[in-house]
Structure formats: C-alpha cells, structure tokens
Design a protein around this motif. Sequence first.
Motif, PDB file in Angstrom:
ATOM      1  N   PRO A   4       0.869  -1.352   0.010  1.00 59.86           N
ATOM      2  CA  PRO A   4       0.091  -0.154   0.052  1.00 59.86           C
ATOM      3  C   PRO A   4       0.801   1.197  -0.047  1.00 59.86           C
ATOM      4  N   HIS A   5       1.883   1.370   0.904  1.00 62.06           N
ATOM      5  CA  HIS A   5       2.659   2.522   1.002  1.00 62.06           C
ATOM      6  C   HIS A   5       3.433   2.616  -0.614  1.00 62.06           C
ATOM      7  N   GLN A   6       3.822   1.776  -1.255  1.00 64.84           N
ATOM      8  CA  GLN A   6       4.225   1.730  -2.529  1.00 64.84           C
ATOM      9  C   GLN A   6       3.227   2.450  -3.508  1.00 64.84           C
ATOM     10  N   ILE A   7       2.195   1.951  -3.577  1.00 64.23           N
ATOM     11  CA  ILE A   7       1.292   2.610  -4.377  1.00 64.23           C
ATOM     12  C   ILE A   7       0.854   3.799  -4.122  1.00 64.23           C
ATOM     13  N   VAL A   8       0.898   4.375  -2.852  1.00 65.99           N
ATOM     14  CA  VAL A   8       0.659   5.940  -2.347  1.00 65.99           C
ATOM     15  C   VAL A   8       2.041   6.442  -2.811  1.00 65.99           C
ATOM     16  N   GLY A   9       2.891   5.914  -2.705  1.00 73.74           N
ATOM     17  CA  GLY A   9       4.413   6.520  -3.124  1.00 73.74           C
ATOM     18  C   GLY A   9       4.173   6.796  -4.582  1.00 73.74           C
ATOM     19  N   GLN A  10       3.909   5.921  -5.288  1.00 73.07           N
ATOM     20  CA  GLN A  10       3.821   6.071  -6.814  1.00 73.07           C
ATOM     21  C   GLN A  10       2.805   7.116  -7.261  1.00 73.07           C
ATOM     22  N   LEU A  11       1.635   7.020  -6.709  1.00 73.11           N
ATOM     23  CA  LEU A  11       0.691   7.992  -7.013  1.00 73.11           C
ATOM     24  C   LEU A  11       1.204   9.520  -6.696  1.00 73.11           C
ATOM     25  N   LEU A  12       1.790   9.727  -5.348  1.00 72.94           N
ATOM     26  CA  LEU A  12       2.278  10.895  -4.961  1.00 72.94           C
ATOM     27  C   LEU A  12       3.524  11.332  -5.908  1.00 72.94           C
ATOM     28  N   ASN A  13       4.207  10.494  -6.539  1.00 69.79           N
ATOM     29  CA  ASN A  13       5.467  10.790  -7.483  1.00 69.79           C
ATOM     30  C   ASN A  13       4.709  11.251  -8.667  1.00 69.79           C
ATOM     31  N   ARG A  15       1.715  12.819  -9.050  1.00 70.30           N
ATOM     32  CA  ARG A  15       1.258  13.902  -8.681  1.00 70.30           C
ATOM     33  C   ARG A  15       2.404  15.184  -8.444  1.00 70.30           C
ATOM     34  N   PHE A  16       3.519  14.781  -8.134  1.00 68.72           N
ATOM     35  CA  PHE A  16       4.644  15.692  -7.727  1.00 68.72           C
ATOM     36  C   PHE A  16       5.017  15.942  -9.291  1.00 68.72           C
ATOM     37  N   ASP A  17       5.235  15.334 -10.098  1.00 64.09           N
ATOM     38  CA  ASP A  17       6.019  15.300 -11.490  1.00 64.09           C
ATOM     39  C   ASP A  17       4.825  16.220 -12.196  1.00 64.09           C
ATOM     40  N   GLN A  18       3.484  16.153 -12.001  1.00 62.21           N
ATOM     41  CA  GLN A  18       2.536  16.851 -12.805  1.00 62.21           C
ATOM     42  C   GLN A  18       2.292  18.370 -12.133  1.00 62.21           C
ATOM     43  N   LEU A 288      14.511  10.731  -4.224  1.00 60.50           N
ATOM     44  CA  LEU A 288      14.392  12.018  -5.061  1.00 60.50           C
ATOM     45  C   LEU A 288      15.319  12.209  -6.241  1.00 60.50           C
ATOM     46  N   ALA A 289      14.682  12.481  -7.268  1.00 59.69           N
ATOM     47  CA  ALA A 289      15.326  12.261  -8.711  1.00 59.69           C
ATOM     48  C   ALA A 289      16.626  13.535  -8.654  1.00 59.69           C
ATOM     49  N   GLU A 290      16.179  14.552  -8.299  1.00 67.76           N
ATOM     50  CA  GLU A 290      17.142  15.459  -8.283  1.00 67.76           C
ATOM     51  C   GLU A 290      18.502  15.388  -7.521  1.00 67.76           C
TER      52      GLU A 290
END
Length: 332
Positions: A4-13, A15-18, A288-290
Amino acid sequence: MLMPHQIVGQLLNKRFDQDVRQHFFRGMDFAGPQGDPGWFGPGSAVWHVHSHTQALVFGLQCAAYLERLDPSIYWMGVHHSRLVRPDTRTDPAPQIDPKGAAVRLGHSVAFFIGTAYGSTPTAERLALAVRSMHHTVKGVRPDGARYDADDPEWLRWNYATVVWGLATAHELYHPQPLRGTDLDRYYGEFVRVGHALGGTDLPTTKRETLDCLESYLPRLAVTYGTAMATGPNLPMPHSALDWAVRDTMPPWAQRLIQHRNPNIVERSARRAVVWSIINGIHVGSGPLAEFEQAKARVADGVDPDLAPHTEPSYRPGSDPARGRAEVEHAFV
C-alpha cells in the motif's frame, strides 16, 4: 505485488511530477556540469537533510506557521503573493486561494531543492529570482505600519523561521536524523542560502537560532492567518497535521498560540504516527530524482575549477532594479 505505501508513493510521485516538477523546476540543471558541487556538494549536511522530500515539505509548513506570527510578514503574503484571493487582499479577513497557496508551496519546494542540489548557476539564478521578488514587496499594513521585504530585521526573522522549521522537522521525522554538532553543521551550511537572499547577521547554530527567534517576541502577535489555521475547529486530517506543526514550535511560541502539549506518552505516540506516515510515503516514493542526478554529477569527483565550496556570489545592493511585472516575466 506492490505494498500500500508503494502504491501511495507512486501516486504521489506522479502528482509531484505533474503539479510541481513540470511547472516549478523549469530551467534548473541538476545533471551538469560534471564536477560542479553546487553550493553544498557531497558529504554536506544540506544534501542529507533535503534528500527527504516529505520531511522537507513538512518543515516548510512549520516555517510558514511560525513566520506569520510577525504581522508584517503576514501582510506581505496577503498583499503580494497568490496566497489569498485577489479580491480579498485589502480585507481585514482575507480568504485563502487554494490554487494560489499550491503555487506558493510549489515555488518554495523548487527553491529549496534547487539550491541544495542544483548546479551553481541554477542556485544563483534561484536566489536572484527570490531577491528580485523581495525587492518589489513594500507596502503598508492595515494598522498603518510600513513593511519592506529588504529590511535586514525582516530577513533575519524570515531566515531563522525557515532554518528552524526545516531542521526541526528533520530531527523529528528523518529516519537518520543529524544530532548535536552534526545538526549544527546543517545550520552553519544553510546560512549560505540566507546570505544569498540578502540576509546579514544570521544565526549559524541551533542555539543561536532559538535565541534569534525568541528575541523577536516583543514584535510578534497572533495574526488573523494564524488564528484561522489552528485550533479544534479544523477537520481531520488537517487537525492532526496542525498539531504536528505546532509541536515543532519553540516553547514560547507554543504558549503564544495557547498550544498545550499532551503528556510525554501521548506526545511520543502522536509523533510515532506522524513519523510512520511521513516515512511510509518516503519509502514508497523512492529517492528524490534531483538528488540522484546531483550525486551522478559529482560521482567522478568535484572539479575545483568549476565551483569550490564558497559563499554565494551575491553582494547586497548589486541587483538591477526591476518592476514586479518584469520579475514575474523573467523568473516565474
């Protein structure tokens, strides 16, 4: 199968990108030039602290809560930022604009990631953008008192609230927090950002920062913005976040807003819940990608001819004069 935390993390990633990276990271360089450490570089306390995006964002909320105890900074935000609805900027009780507040947060996140991990030219450009905007922020509060974002006293207060919010959020919610002299190293390094924004006589340790903040107490007050953003009337989950933010404030600031801590057992339990949420999201989101790009930029070593670890190049009074429209066209 994803947890579940990975799913949330991917969704937030996503959202952060967009919502943030695509709009507010434009023109920033994290991948090059090779060998450029930027303002801080590998092994720095700033690289360690700012790599935890969720704690960083939480720390910015803590800083914003504390800084608006200064009526002047509160009215600067009302009159000159997108924080409130434009048609209520002159009202004694202005109304928050959710989209504008999101834009303000996006710019803040981009600035503190960009100055930490960006190339030296990226960090210098970001600092110039913020200074240029500050140069246009001058006005009069509803009580007749004048404000000026270039006032050294205001810059010192603003800097102290930011470094306190970021460092305290890190202490409480980073899985590997810096302590003692290592944390003071963060305070000492981060002062470069304050100097780049025009600050002078800035605190460089946790103790100095606490003393600096408390020295402003005679000029502080519970502003309308503070009163509306706190208390038992907030719905969940905002009330839980509000408690966690107030929990980071110095004791005198907590007393100013009549915040009372629960007993040590309950306080520890509340912090544990917040820690689990913040770090669950962090683990699910991944690095964090940066930060990864910055590490790759100096993987073969730091080029001493590109950018040694020196103070930012800004000297007070050297910026060209720009109007607000010109600043927004150039940087925003």
